[in-house]
Design an enzyme around this catalytic site. Structure first.
Site, short mmCIF file in Angstrom:
data_model
loop_
_atom_site.label_atom_id
_atom_site.label_comp_id
_atom_site.label_asym_id
_atom_site.label_seq_id
_atom_site.Cartn_x
_atom_site.Cartn_y
_atom_site.Cartn_z
N LYS A 120 0.90 -1.16 0.00
CA LYS A 120 0.00 0.00 0.00
C LYS A 120 0.93 1.21 0.00
CE LYS A 120 -1.82 2.97 1.98
NZ LYS A 120 -1.48 4.35 1.60
N GLU B 11 9.77 1.31 10.92
CA GLU B 11 10.78 2.36 10.80
C GLU B 11 10.02 3.68 10.87
OE1 GLU B 11 12.74 1.18 7.16
OE2 GLU B 11 13.84 -0.39 8.17
N CYS C 69 13.91 10.85 6.83
CA CYS C 69 13.73 10.44 8.23
C CYS C 69 15.02 10.59 9.02
CB CYS C 69 13.25 9.00 8.28
SG CYS C 69 14.33 7.88 7.39
N GLU D 46 9.03 16.28 15.43
CA GLU D 46 9.53 16.15 14.06
C GLU D 46 8.76 17.10 13.14
OE1 GLU D 46 8.40 12.60 11.78
OE2 GLU D 46 10.49 12.41 11.17
P1 NAD Z 1 2.54 8.43 7.35
O1 NAD Z 1 2.66 7.69 8.62
O2 NAD Z 1 1.58 9.56 7.27
O3 NAD Z 1 2.09 7.44 6.18
C1 NAD Z 1 2.84 6.30 5.82
C2 NAD Z 1 1.94 5.27 5.20
O4 NAD Z 1 1.03 4.79 6.18
C3 NAD Z 1 1.08 5.79 4.04
O5 NAD Z 1 1.09 4.81 3.04
C4 NAD Z 1 -0.28 5.93 4.67
O6 NAD Z 1 -1.35 5.83 3.76
C5 NAD Z 1 -0.29 4.75 5.63
N1 NAD Z 1 -1.24 4.82 6.73
C6 NAD Z 1 -1.65 5.90 7.44
N2 NAD Z 1 -2.51 5.53 8.41
C7 NAD Z 1 -2.64 4.19 8.33
C8 NAD Z 1 -3.39 3.21 9.05
N3 NAD Z 1 -4.16 3.55 10.07
N4 NAD Z 1 -3.28 1.91 8.68
C9 NAD Z 1 -2.49 1.54 7.65
N5 NAD Z 1 -1.77 2.42 6.92
C10 NAD Z 1 -1.83 3.72 7.26
O7 NAD Z 1 4.01 8.86 6.95
P2 NAD Z 1 4.45 9.78 5.73
O8 NAD Z 1 3.94 11.17 6.01
O9 NAD Z 1 4.11 9.11 4.45
O10 NAD Z 1 6.06 9.76 5.87
C11 NAD Z 1 6.76 10.63 6.68
C12 NAD Z 1 7.07 9.97 8.00
O11 NAD Z 1 7.77 8.76 7.78
C13 NAD Z 1 7.99 10.80 8.89
O12 NAD Z 1 7.57 10.69 10.22
C14 NAD Z 1 9.36 10.12 8.72
O13 NAD Z 1 10.26 10.32 9.77
C15 NAD Z 1 8.94 8.70 8.61
N6 NAD Z 1 9.98 7.93 7.94
C16 NAD Z 1 10.74 7.06 8.67
C17 NAD Z 1 11.76 6.34 8.07
C18 NAD Z 1 12.63 5.39 8.84
O14 NAD Z 1 13.37 4.65 8.20
N7 NAD Z 1 12.59 5.38 10.16
C19 NAD Z 1 11.99 6.51 6.70
C20 NAD Z 1 11.21 7.41 5.98
C21 NAD Z 1 10.18 8.10 6.61
#
Ligand code: NAD
Length: 503
Positions: A195, A271, A305, A407
């Site tokens: 997804k 992550e 991230c 963040e």
């Molecule tokens: P997000 O959490 O908003 O969304 C990530 C994914 O989760 C999307 O595909 C979204 O549709 C899905 N999602 C949201 N709610 C959900 C639910 N209830 N059930 C299932 N899926 C759901 O994150 P984002 O805004 O896309 O990315 C940015 C964030 O990701 C930042 O916090 C960043 O630090 C983090 N990040 C972490 C790493 C790491 O390796 N630790 C790497 C990249 C990004």
């Protein structure tokens, strides 16, 4: 290779990537049956890229059923060598279609070609190649047991695929972070339902074409588009035939997914977010520290991230550091992805821009001194509707402010002086996050000592984003659960069974 020559080589403009997205289920592209869709808009100028179908329960169920069935089909019967050869072919095909992936990724995210052609797309291919190589070198433990009847038994470990893996991925490095999970999952013999982020549907869809072209059996790689709550993300992570959930995204989303995956007690690998520190000692090579911190604070418009949002600088070089980072931030050039001069893209969306700009306001309210930026850059008329923000630097904030502890995920950072090593370590470890840190010092003993005290999953000394894909990757505290990378990925993507044979 300079950025100039590189851009000449990649002549495919982002315009070629404009299209509607489709789900990829059981080897077929489909719009699904919900009748619902949304507009995918370019962060460069808010123009329409295409429509994306929203998957519902039926699409998720079809994809998971296909993935489940594929475990028993030709994929499940393949030898590890056949399987890993196929994944190497996937990597080759991504490289063969490099410019298409590049255009699609830069259209969805607005990031510069210079960045995506060095990082996102090569890593997308490397993730398949590296994990295909890794699983060829897996060994497990063996024990000979002396049994009470004077005979013996041999025990050996067997790594079996876990089953159907749900992959939930973010928008900041869409292909790279999605394949970082799909690569090891498939190399270990699992099947996946992805997804992708609702913001960046294109490269996950394109990967479906690659899978068909190289002959990955149908049902092994599936993509369902949608949102999180009450949409494809939630339905997927709750599906009873999903055996594990691997997720990269925000910490709060991780909490929701953990609750969803608790149904049926599915294992998770997370992550999550970060609020990463850099510690700059007075004995550093200042040129290198500035170059590294320019990347860690502003690369990908601060949407990494592992990026640095808190910088602690030893007092004797504080003023010089602030002045040089300011000059660097002011030299960044926002613009179109294909333009060779561009080294700063927009934020991912208008919504995310509103969030980042609200932090720009908050920082001032909390008492920050604005060193540079703090608003929206002036852009040419045709780009004026894009999600642009200025790279921003603050000083002077208290350690307990929200700006220092939350963040932001934009091109911004706060710089604070420190006087002792202990103080720097205490400040660096003071947030609920624990993803990454960077330490800048020419004293290697100090580098070792400080790295060992950082409560993070990855600590760089005199570098940043220097990744060896064989090493463990993940976060401590609220930045993640588990480690992926190299052999560590096998802990999540396989079940370790013991076989005991009485001799
Ligand atoms: P997000 O959490 O908003 O969304 C990530 C994914 O989760 C999307 O595909 C979204 O549709 C899905 N999602 C949201 N709610 C959900 C639910 N209830 N059930 C299932 N899926 C759901 O994150 P984002 O805004 O896309 O990315 C940015 C964030 O990701 C930042 O916090 C960043 O630090 C983090 N990040 C972490 C790493 C790491 O390796 N630790 C790497 C990249 C990004």
């Amino acid at each position: 290779m300079t950025v100039q020559t590189l851009h000449k080589k990649h002549r495919v403009g982002v315009e070629t990537a404009r299209r509607d997205a489709a789900h990829f289920i059981d080897g077929n592209f489909t719009r699904g049956s919900t009748g619902k869709s949304w507009e995918n808009r370019s962060p460069i100028d808010n123009s329409l890229i295409g429509r994306v179908p929203e998957g519902g329960q039926a699409e998720v169920d079809a994809a998971v059923q296909a993935a489940h069935a594929a475990l028993e089909g030709p994929w499940g019967k393949m030898s590890a060598t056949e399987r890993t050869d196929l994944l190497a072919a996937v990597a080759d095909e991504i490289n063969a279609r490099f410019d298409e992936f590049l255009a699609a990724e830069c259209l969805d995210t607005g990031k510069p070609y210079g960045l995506a052609s060095h990082i996102d797309i090569p890593r997308g291919a490397a993730n398949f190649k590296m994990f295909a190589d890794t699983v060829k070198n897996v060994s497990t433990e063996t024990f000979i047991l002396d049994t009470p009847d004077g005979k013996s038994a041999v025990n050996y470990g067997l790594r079996r695929p876990k089953g159907v893996i749900a992959v939930i991925s973010p928008w900041n490095l869409p292909l790279l972070l999605m394949t970082w999970k799909v690569g090891p999952a498939l190399a270990c013999g699992n099947t996946v339902v992805v997804k992708p982020s609702e913001e960046t549907p294109l490269t996950a869809t394109l990967l479906g074409e690659v899978m068909n072209k190289v002959g990955v059996p149908k049902g092994v790689y599936n993509v369902v588009h949608g949102f999180g709550p009450q949409s494809a993300g939630e339905f997927l992570t709750q599906h009873p035939l999903v055996n594990g959930v691997t997720f990269t995204g925000e910490t709060r989303t991780g909490e929701a997914i953990m609750r969803q995956a608790a149904l049926g007690v599915r294992q998770v690998s997370f992550e999550l977010g970060g609020k990463n520190p850099a510690i700059v000692f007075a004995d550093c090579d200042l040129d290198k520290a500035i170059e590294g911190t320019m990347r860690s604070a502003f690369a990908n418009c601060g949407q990494v991230c592992l990026g640095t949002e808190r910088i602690y600088v030893e007092r004797p070089i504080f003023d010089a550091f602030v002045a040089r980072l300011k000059a660097g931030a002011e030299s960044l050039k926002p613009g179109r992805p294909e333009d060779a001069a561009t080294n700063l893209g927009p934020l991912i969306s208008q919504e995310h821009r509103s969030k980042v700009l609200s932090y720009y306001q908050l920082a001032l309210k909390e008492g920050a001194t604005l060193i540079t930026g703090g608003g929206v850059p002036e852009m040419p008329q045709e780009l004026s509707q894009g999600a642009w923000v200025q790279p921003t630097i603050w000083t002077g904030l208290r350690d307990d402010t929200r700006t220092i502890n939350e963040e932001i995920f934009g091109p911004c950072c706060h710089i604070r002086p420190f006087d002792t090593e202990d103080e720097a370590v205490r400040l660096a470890n003071s947030t609920p996050y624990g993803l990454a840190a960077a330490v800048w010092t020419e004293n290697l003993s100090r580098g070792h000592r400080v790295a060992a005290r950082m409560d993070v999953g990855i600590c760089w000394v005199n570098s940043w984003f220097l990744r060896d894909l064989r090493t463990a990757f993940g976060g401590s505290k609220q930045s993640g659960i588990g480690r992926e990378g190299g052999l560590h990925s096998l802990e999540f993507y396989t079940e370790l069974s013991n076989v005991c044979i009485k001799l």
